[in-house]
Design an enzyme around this catalytic site. Structure first.
Site, PDB file in Angstrom:
ATOM      1  N   TYR A  38       0.888  -1.192   0.012  1.00  0.00           N
ATOM      2  CA  TYR A  38       0.061  -0.168   0.072  1.00  0.00           C
ATOM      3  C   TYR A  38       0.853   1.220   0.068  1.00  0.00           C
ATOM      4  O   TYR A  38       0.390   2.439   0.098  1.00  0.00           O
ATOM      5  CB  TYR A  38      -0.952  -0.036   1.278  1.00  0.00           C
ATOM      6  CG  TYR A  38      -2.031  -0.959   0.976  1.00  0.00           C
ATOM      7  CD1 TYR A  38      -3.342  -0.490   0.392  1.00  0.00           C
ATOM      8  CD2 TYR A  38      -1.916  -2.175   1.622  1.00  0.00           C
ATOM      9  CE1 TYR A  38      -4.273  -1.481   0.227  1.00  0.00           C
ATOM     10  CE2 TYR A  38      -3.074  -3.222   1.572  1.00  0.00           C
ATOM     11  CZ  TYR A  38      -4.121  -2.781   0.682  1.00  0.00           C
ATOM     12  OH  TYR A  38      -5.089  -3.682   0.864  1.00  0.00           O
ATOM     13  N   SER A  39       2.297   1.090  -0.276  1.00  0.00           N
ATOM     14  CA  SER A  39       2.932   2.408  -0.073  1.00  0.00           C
ATOM     15  C   SER A  39       2.806   3.355  -1.205  1.00  0.00           C
ATOM     16  O   SER A  39       3.118   4.584  -0.985  1.00  0.00           O
ATOM     17  CB  SER A  39       4.556   1.976  -0.059  1.00  0.00           C
ATOM     18  OG  SER A  39       4.816   1.321  -1.346  1.00  0.00           O
TER      19      SER A  39
END
Length: 190
Positions: A38-39
């Site tokens: 999810y970065s």
């Protein structure tokens, strides 16, 4: 040689050339990549399938704003070229060995640029770097700012600034670690 054996030989030759062509395209031109983190949200989400391309970096250096696929470590020795990296990936998948770690990140600065992180924002060459695609505030995790990026390196960040392993933690990225550029988000598989 009878007809059946000639036909079988021809099929095997066509299959071998097809496999070599696919391998060559994957090693040097295009690749499909899945996002497992999810970065880079909200831009990219876990499960997104990406088409990446390697051709443009044969003719030009990476630029600020581009989303890249990068290797976690600089490739060295016999396994350092695109062909050998791809071959090692295939071998690791076949032998159920650990696969090389890759990250998807955005280039925020290139060689010759000065990066500063203050007040929750990024400053590029002393000017506020306008980023309407980020999530959260950008914190500098150490006091080494402002930072001059040397030639041959880039500074990368995830778009999810409060949940990203990037240049703030692992440092500058050598150009040899950049594998490809994200060309297109195809679909989300989840």
């Amino acid at each position: 040689m009878n007809r059946e054996l000639k036909f079988l030989r021809d099929i095997i030759i066509v299959m071998m050339f097809t496999i070599l062509a696919i391998f060559g395209i994957q090693a040097h031109c295009f690749n499909l990549t899945m996002v497992y983190q999810y970065s880079m949200s909200p831009t990219l989400l876990e499960g997104d399938l990406l088409l990446t391309e390697k051709v443009s970096y044969m003719f030009k250096k990476p630029e600020t704003g581009e989303i890249i696929i990068m290797l976690d470590k600089k490739p060295e020795g016999i396994w350092s070229g695109n062909t050998m990296i791809t071959l090692q990936d295939y071998i690791n998948k076949i032998t159920d060995s650990p696969v090389r770690t890759r990250y998807v990140k955005r280039i925020v600065g290139v060689g010759g640029d000065t990066i500063d992180i203050k007040n929750g924002s990024v400053y590029l060459n002393e000017e506020l770097f306008e980023e309407d695609y980020t999530q959260g505030e950008t914190q500098g995790y150490h006091s080494g700012y402002p930072m001059l990026i040397p030639e041959g390196y880039v500074f990368v960040l995830g778009d999810n600034r409060e949940n990203s392993l990037d240049s703030r933690t692992f440092g500058l990225v050598e150009l040899s670690q950049i594998e490809s550029k994200v060309a297109l988000k195809i679909a989300n598989t989840q």
